[in-house]
Write a protein that holds these residues in place. Structure first.
Motif, PDB file in Angstrom:
ATOM      1  N   VAL A 225      21.622  39.134  49.551  1.00  0.00           N
ATOM      2  CA  VAL A 225      20.422  39.466  50.458  1.00  0.00           C
ATOM      3  C   VAL A 225      20.726  38.296  51.862  1.00  0.00           C
ATOM      4  O   VAL A 225      21.356  37.490  51.610  1.00  0.00           O
ATOM      5  CB  VAL A 225      19.135  38.911  49.890  1.00  0.00           C
ATOM      6  N   PRO A 226      20.168  38.763  52.960  1.00  0.00           N
ATOM      7  CA  PRO A 226      20.344  38.001  54.092  1.00  0.00           C
ATOM      8  C   PRO A 226      20.043  36.598  54.148  1.00  0.00           C
ATOM      9  O   PRO A 226      20.637  35.821  54.971  1.00  0.00           O
ATOM     10  CB  PRO A 226      19.646  38.909  55.159  1.00  0.00           C
ATOM     11  N   GLY A 227      19.199  36.316  53.240  1.00  0.00           N
ATOM     12  CA  GLY A 227      18.508  35.010  53.256  1.00  0.00           C
ATOM     13  C   GLY A 227      17.394  34.658  52.478  1.00  0.00           C
ATOM     14  O   GLY A 227      17.210  35.640  51.500  1.00  0.00           O
ATOM     15  N   PHE A 229      13.677  34.951  51.525  1.00  0.00           N
ATOM     16  CA  PHE A 229      12.580  35.655  51.989  1.00  0.00           C
ATOM     17  C   PHE A 229      11.243  34.818  51.606  1.00  0.00           C
ATOM     18  O   PHE A 229      11.130  34.231  50.461  1.00  0.00           O
ATOM     19  CB  PHE A 229      12.511  37.020  51.499  1.00  0.00           C
ATOM     20  N   ASN A 230      10.021  35.455  51.886  1.00  0.00           N
ATOM     21  CA  ASN A 230       8.713  34.888  51.285  1.00  0.00           C
ATOM     22  C   ASN A 230       8.479  35.343  49.920  1.00  0.00           C
ATOM     23  O   ASN A 230       7.516  35.156  49.533  1.00  0.00           O
ATOM     24  CB  ASN A 230       7.742  35.055  52.345  1.00  0.00           C
ATOM     25  N   PRO A 233      12.776  40.306  47.897  1.00  0.00           N
ATOM     26  CA  PRO A 233      12.764  41.520  48.313  1.00  0.00           C
ATOM     27  C   PRO A 233      13.086  42.666  47.793  1.00  0.00           C
ATOM     28  O   PRO A 233      12.807  43.775  47.867  1.00  0.00           O
ATOM     29  CB  PRO A 233      14.034  41.484  49.699  1.00  0.00           C
ATOM     30  N   GLN A 241      11.818  37.800  55.844  1.00  0.00           N
ATOM     31  CA  GLN A 241      12.917  36.566  55.627  1.00  0.00           C
ATOM     32  C   GLN A 241      12.508  35.362  56.186  1.00  0.00           C
ATOM     33  O   GLN A 241      11.712  35.463  57.626  1.00  0.00           O
ATOM     34  CB  GLN A 241      14.180  36.895  56.370  1.00  0.00           C
ATOM     35  N   GLU A 243      13.391  32.358  58.277  1.00  0.00           N
ATOM     36  CA  GLU A 243      14.728  31.676  59.096  1.00  0.00           C
ATOM     37  C   GLU A 243      14.822  30.477  58.944  1.00  0.00           C
ATOM     38  O   GLU A 243      16.112  30.060  58.755  1.00  0.00           O
ATOM     39  CB  GLU A 243      14.906  32.493  60.410  1.00  0.00           C
ATOM     40  N   ARG A 279      23.041  33.056  53.264  1.00  0.00           N
ATOM     41  CA  ARG A 279      23.235  34.368  54.114  1.00  0.00           C
ATOM     42  C   ARG A 279      24.181  35.516  53.387  1.00  0.00           C
ATOM     43  O   ARG A 279      24.472  35.315  52.477  1.00  0.00           O
ATOM     44  CB  ARG A 279      24.240  33.730  55.349  1.00  0.00           C
ATOM     45  N   SER A 280      24.155  36.645  53.946  1.00  0.00           N
ATOM     46  CA  SER A 280      24.584  37.533  53.412  1.00  0.00           C
ATOM     47  C   SER A 280      26.076  37.975  53.380  1.00  0.00           C
ATOM     48  O   SER A 280      26.737  37.694  54.199  1.00  0.00           O
ATOM     49  CB  SER A 280      23.871  39.067  54.207  1.00  0.00           C
ATOM     50  N   SER A 289      19.288  32.150  56.557  1.00  0.00           N
ATOM     51  CA  SER A 289      18.133  31.421  56.529  1.00  0.00           C
ATOM     52  C   SER A 289      18.556  30.004  56.412  1.00  0.00           C
ATOM     53  O   SER A 289      19.488  29.865  55.849  1.00  0.00           O
ATOM     54  CB  SER A 289      17.264  31.564  55.213  1.00  0.00           C
ATOM     55  N   SER A 303       4.018  32.534  50.731  1.00  0.00           N
ATOM     56  CA  SER A 303       5.149  32.958  49.884  1.00  0.00           C
ATOM     57  C   SER A 303       4.724  33.256  48.349  1.00  0.00           C
ATOM     58  O   SER A 303       3.959  32.505  47.982  1.00  0.00           O
ATOM     59  CB  SER A 303       6.344  31.936  49.907  1.00  0.00           C
TER      60      SER A 303
END
Ligand code: ADP
Ligand code: ASP
Ligand code: MG
Length: 432
Positions: A225-227, A229-230, A233, A241, A243, A279-280, A289, A303
């Motif tokens: 996942v890119p970072g 998330f609350n 995902p 996300q 950050e 990070r992804s 994030s 969250s």
């Protein structure tokens, strides 16, 4: 200053994934760099099943499982190295032979000890292959045995770190040469050299241990996942996300079950103000994030965490006595003795409710039997615990609509509600 990168099971699940990690390292490599690696894909689960087969003495099933494990790793080696696979194949075969032999030696020992001697092979195998692949790809590596670096006590399956001894062992690693140091997550060793493990999903924690002991500049955990998330995902279709988020806030999310970071990871980093970047490994351009000291953004977005496979025990005294401190003390003492953690504790005048994870029947069932001997216990199974940080009443009401809450807890910044899992299936939407 040293950087620590951590790669989880999904990022190294097969030859193609390992190649991508090689490309990623060629592009982002820092100096000095320590790379902490988990077992490939679901290898730790496979080793747990192998252990069960070994301890049950089911020789045929055990042989099949060991052979599958061997084949999976050799297939990856073959796909990566082709004609040049010989030396790596030999090292993988040697590890599989060691794993096979140790079962004969340890079959009569207690399970937690035997567990640690077995499952550490997932990380030993993955790091052997990855280290060789990075060498092949032109990046000089040094393979390090984490059992010699991360010194722990002998509390098997949940070993405690001896920080002072670990600092002394890892001090020399911050050498500013051209080598990438590759080591295993999740595993450690006692001063006597016995293998231990830090708890499932513990590789994030390993990265933090090394970073803390080396006063590293930053830890990066590369995820699918890119970072952060609350909300997960994969469960919430409108998760956003985060950050930037503080250590304290991220610790709360991890503690309440957000699976993305092992809860023990953040403490050692916070103590030294070492930022953690999530990070992804799939989308290298995606903004990551960062978890650090900055608390400014913490309360802007509520969250959510969903924890599944929960059981609720509603405990009352048999003689209609209050559930006062001596009784709470007795019940929580039994919980501690069973080695279990309550994800929610809800106390009333006549009742103490404990929400516990279903995942450890070997610990849960003896606790339930012991409580039933002295108290009136009502048990509800197959529940999902929702935790919401920074929620207002409207959000909580909307999340609870159409769901029956069996237990609740709320303080200034966290609300928890326990629902039947049948009412929590599928994708969720955060009502805004
Ligand atoms: P690793 O490969 O490091 O073991 P994990 O599978 O343990 O990685 O963690 C990544 C997964 O965590 C994601 O695929 C995602 O579904 C899940 N996840 C749960 N909660 C969150 C969250 N709040 N933010 C991001 N991911 C989350
Ligand atoms: N391989 C271990 C596990 O699956 C540790 C980790 O992946 O973090 O639990
Ligand atoms: Mg994980």
């Amino acid at each position: 200053m040293t950087q620590v990168f951590k790669f989880g099971g999904a990022s190294i699940q097969d030859a193609a994934a390992i190649r991508r990690v090689g490309e990623l390292l060629a592009r982002f490599r820092a100096r000095p760099l320590i790379v902490v690696v988990s077992a490939m894909g679901k290898t730790t689960n496979a080793l747990e099943t192998l252990l069960a087969a070994a301890r049950a003495g089911e020789t045929e099933e055990y042989r099949d499982r060991l052979e599958t494990l061997r084949q999976e790793h050799l297939t990856t080696v073959e796909a990566l190295f082709g004609d040049r696979a010989g030396p790596v194949t030999e090292r993988v075969e040697a590890l599989i032979t060691e794993l096979d032999q140790l079962h004969r030696r340890h079959a009569s020992r207690e399970r937690p000890f035997h567990y640690d001697q077995t499952v550490c092979y997932g990380e030993l195998l993955s790091t052997t292959i990855i280290s060789a692949w990075l060498d092949e790809a032109g990046m000089a590596t040094e393979w390090l045995d984490a059992r010699d670096l991360v010194v722990t006590d002998d509390c098997h399956q949940a070993a405690n770190v001896d920080w002072q001894a670990t600092v002394e062992r890892v001090r020399g690693l911050a050498t500013d040469d051209d080598k990438i140091r590759v080591t295993q997550g999740f595993i450690g060793g006692t001063t006597e050299g016995v293998s231990t493990t830090l708890g499932r999903e513990g590789s994030d924690f390993s990265a933090a241990i090394l970073a803390h002991c080396l006063d590293a500049e930053e830890v990066t955990i590369w995820k699918d996942v890119p970072g952060l998330f609350n909300a997960d995902p994969r469960r919430f279709d409108n998760a956003v996300q985060l950050e930037r988020i503080s250590y304290d806030e991220a610790i709360e999310l991890a503690w309440h079950g957000a699976k993305v970071i092992h809860p023990k990871t953040l403490g050692p980093l916070q103590q030294k103000s070492i930022p953690l970047t999530v990070r992804s490994f799939e989308d290298l351009e995606a903004p990551p994030s960062t978890i650090g000291r900055d608390t400014r953004f913490d309360t802007q977005t509520p969250s959510l965490v969903l924890l599944e496979e929960q059981t609720l025990l509603e405990i009352r005294s048999r003689d209609f006595a209050f559930m006062d401190e001596p009784r709470q003390h007795d019940i929580l003492g039994r919980l501690v003795e069973a080695g279990l953690h309550a994800s929610l504790i809800d106390a009333g005048a006549m009742r103490l409710s404990l929400c516990l994870d279903d995942g450890h029947p070997d610990r849960l069932e003896p606790l339930v039997s012991s409580l039933c001997a002295d108290y009136a216990v009502v048990r509800h199974e197959d529940l999902t615990l929702l935790t919401v940080r920074h929620a207002d009443d409207a959000l909580l009401a909307a999340l609870s609509a159409g769901r029956d809450s069996l237990a609740e807890r709320r303080n200034a910044d966290t609300a928890q509600r326990l629902f039947p899992s049948t009412q929590c299936q599928g994708t969720w939407h955060i009502p805004l």
